[in-house]
Scaffold this active site. Structure first.
Site, PDB file in Angstrom:
ATOM      1  N   ASP A  83     -28.414   4.908  62.509  1.00 11.19           N
ATOM      2  CA  ASP A  83     -28.040   6.258  62.121  1.00 11.19           C
ATOM      3  C   ASP A  83     -29.071   6.876  61.188  1.00 11.19           C
ATOM      4  OD1 ASP A  83     -27.158   4.250  60.260  1.00 11.19           O
ATOM      5  OD2 ASP A  83     -25.993   5.769  59.213  1.00 11.19           O
ATOM      6  N   GLU A 145     -24.832   3.100  58.370  1.00 13.33           N
ATOM      7  CA  GLU A 145     -25.382   2.644  57.090  1.00 13.33           C
ATOM      8  C   GLU A 145     -25.517   3.787  56.103  1.00 13.33           C
ATOM      9  OE1 GLU A 145     -28.670   1.665  54.177  1.00 13.33           O
ATOM     10  OE2 GLU A 145     -28.487   3.306  55.622  1.00 13.33           O
TER      11      GLU A 145
END
Length: 387
Positions: A83, A145
């Site tokens: 991400d 994350e």
């Protein structure tokens, strides 16, 4: 064309950059990472890896990927998150999803933090066949994350061992990192009783109570900083920041509700559960006869501090291969979650954290060859030569 040729590696970095996978605590920005996961899975299957895609229990549109080449109880894990953070569209000079090459750099959202590392890990891994390996090579790609650590937390809850040694390719300028501070963010809420401001006896002021709370927090901060210190960090003491406060609604009403948000950055050796317990007990004792209702809310699950021993094999290997001593950073990573699964983890990757989360994020092209050389060296040491 070999998979690790410059044009092939750049092509794969561009494909990852062109595939949006923003994670955010704000629902209007949050996106699935499945398109990135599926792309990685295809490349890894072509390279001979056994691939598992594991949706997150509470977020089926998000997933982790575990790809394994070879077998055995040890081996090496090359890990990265899929991400990115949101972006400020009007402030970029280059297309955030374009992977534009200019000025000897590649520009785009996630170039440094940290999609490029995943492409480089696959390129290095593709040079090895399963018959070459005496211990397994694992490529791990995680979700969320940048927002919740939900992907790493799901791995920890599953409790599945992945390997003995791990590298997370966060941007460190190819300098090995074995320690970072933790992160604890907590909301502290006081509920009192409103009343007319002309007579304090008509109410119980949550705002005045929060004044007492702030004083106690600052005293606690002084005690923590006197007790804990690590000169390896630029800020060598734990920090406690008062970041947000809101209370009341009008100057002629006694404030009935007040909420304070704090951020604590503990040093290695300071556990989040212990800090939360101390925080809760200290403020509960302070306000025991105040007439105020005290409550707490974690703003997110938190990240433990990371400390991998200096003598760990992965630390020594990255130091030898880079010629740089393992250091510390101020930002948090998924390292503590991997260590909790029985691994010893080093944070090392190309690019600079200084350009992460900013417009025109970039990765210097000159960092690609040394990153590939480092990863080849680690695979040789922990998967090929390792017994």
């Amino acid at each position: 064309m070999p998979i690790d040729s410059p044009s092939s590696v750049l092509s794969r970095i561009r494909q990852l950059i062109a595939t949006p996978s923003i994670s955010s605590v704000s629902p209007q920005f949050d996106q699935s990472n499945r398109a990135v996961i599926d792309m990685l899975a295809g490349w890894l299957e072509e390279a001979g890896f056994a691939v598992q895609i594991i949706p997150l229990p509470q977020q089926p549109d998000k997933a982790n990927l575990i790809a394994t080449l070879g077998r055995g109880p040890g081996g090496l894990v090359l890990a990265g998150h899929t991400d990115t953070v949101p972006f400020d569209a009007g402030r970029w000079h280059y297309d955030p999803f374009g992977g534009v090459v200019a000025n000897e750099c590649i520009y785009g959202l996630g170039t440094a933090d940290m999609k490029a590392f995943l492409a480089l890990a696959i390129a290095a891994a593709s040079e090895f066949a399963v018959r070459d390996l005496r211990q397994p090579l694992v490529i791990l790609a995680t979700a969320d994350e940048e927002s919740s650590m939900a992907g790493a937390r799901a791995l920890t809850l599953a409790g599945r061992p992945l390997g003995r040694h791990a590298v997370i390719g966060e941007p460190t300028g190819l300098q090995p990192v074995r320690m970072h501070k933790g992160i604890l963010m907590e909301a502290i809420r006081l509920e009192g009783r409103s009343g007319h401001s002309s007579d304090p006896a008509l109410g119980v002021s949550a705002l005045e109570g929060m004044h007492r709370v702030i004083g106690e927090l600052l005293r606690w901060r002084e005690e923590l900083q006197a007790r804990y210190r690590n000169p390896l960090f630029a800020v060598e003491v734990p920090t406690l920041n008062l970041g947000h406060i809101h209370g009341g609604d009008n100057p002629n009403r006694i404030c009935a509700d007040c909420e304070l948000h704090i951020d604590i950055r503990p040093l290695p050796g300071m556990m989040l559960a212990d800090l939360r317990e101390a925080l809760h007990q200290r403020l509960s004792d302070l306000l025991v006869e105040s007439g105020l209702l005290l409550s707490f809310r974690p703003l997110f699950a938190g990240i433990e501090a990371l400390e991998t021993p200096a003598a760990a094999a992965i630390v020594r290997a990255t130091e030898e291969l880079t010629g740089a001593p393992a250091g510390v950073v101020g930002f948090g990573t998924e390292g503590p979650y991997l260590n909790a699964l029985g691994m010893e983890t080093v944070i090392i990757g190309p690019g600079s954290i200084r350009c992460a989360h900013q417009p025109d994020e970039f990765l210097p092209l000159a960092t690609i060859p040394p990153t590939l050389a480092l990863l080849r060296g680690l695979i040789n040491r922990f998967c090929v030569a390792s017994a």
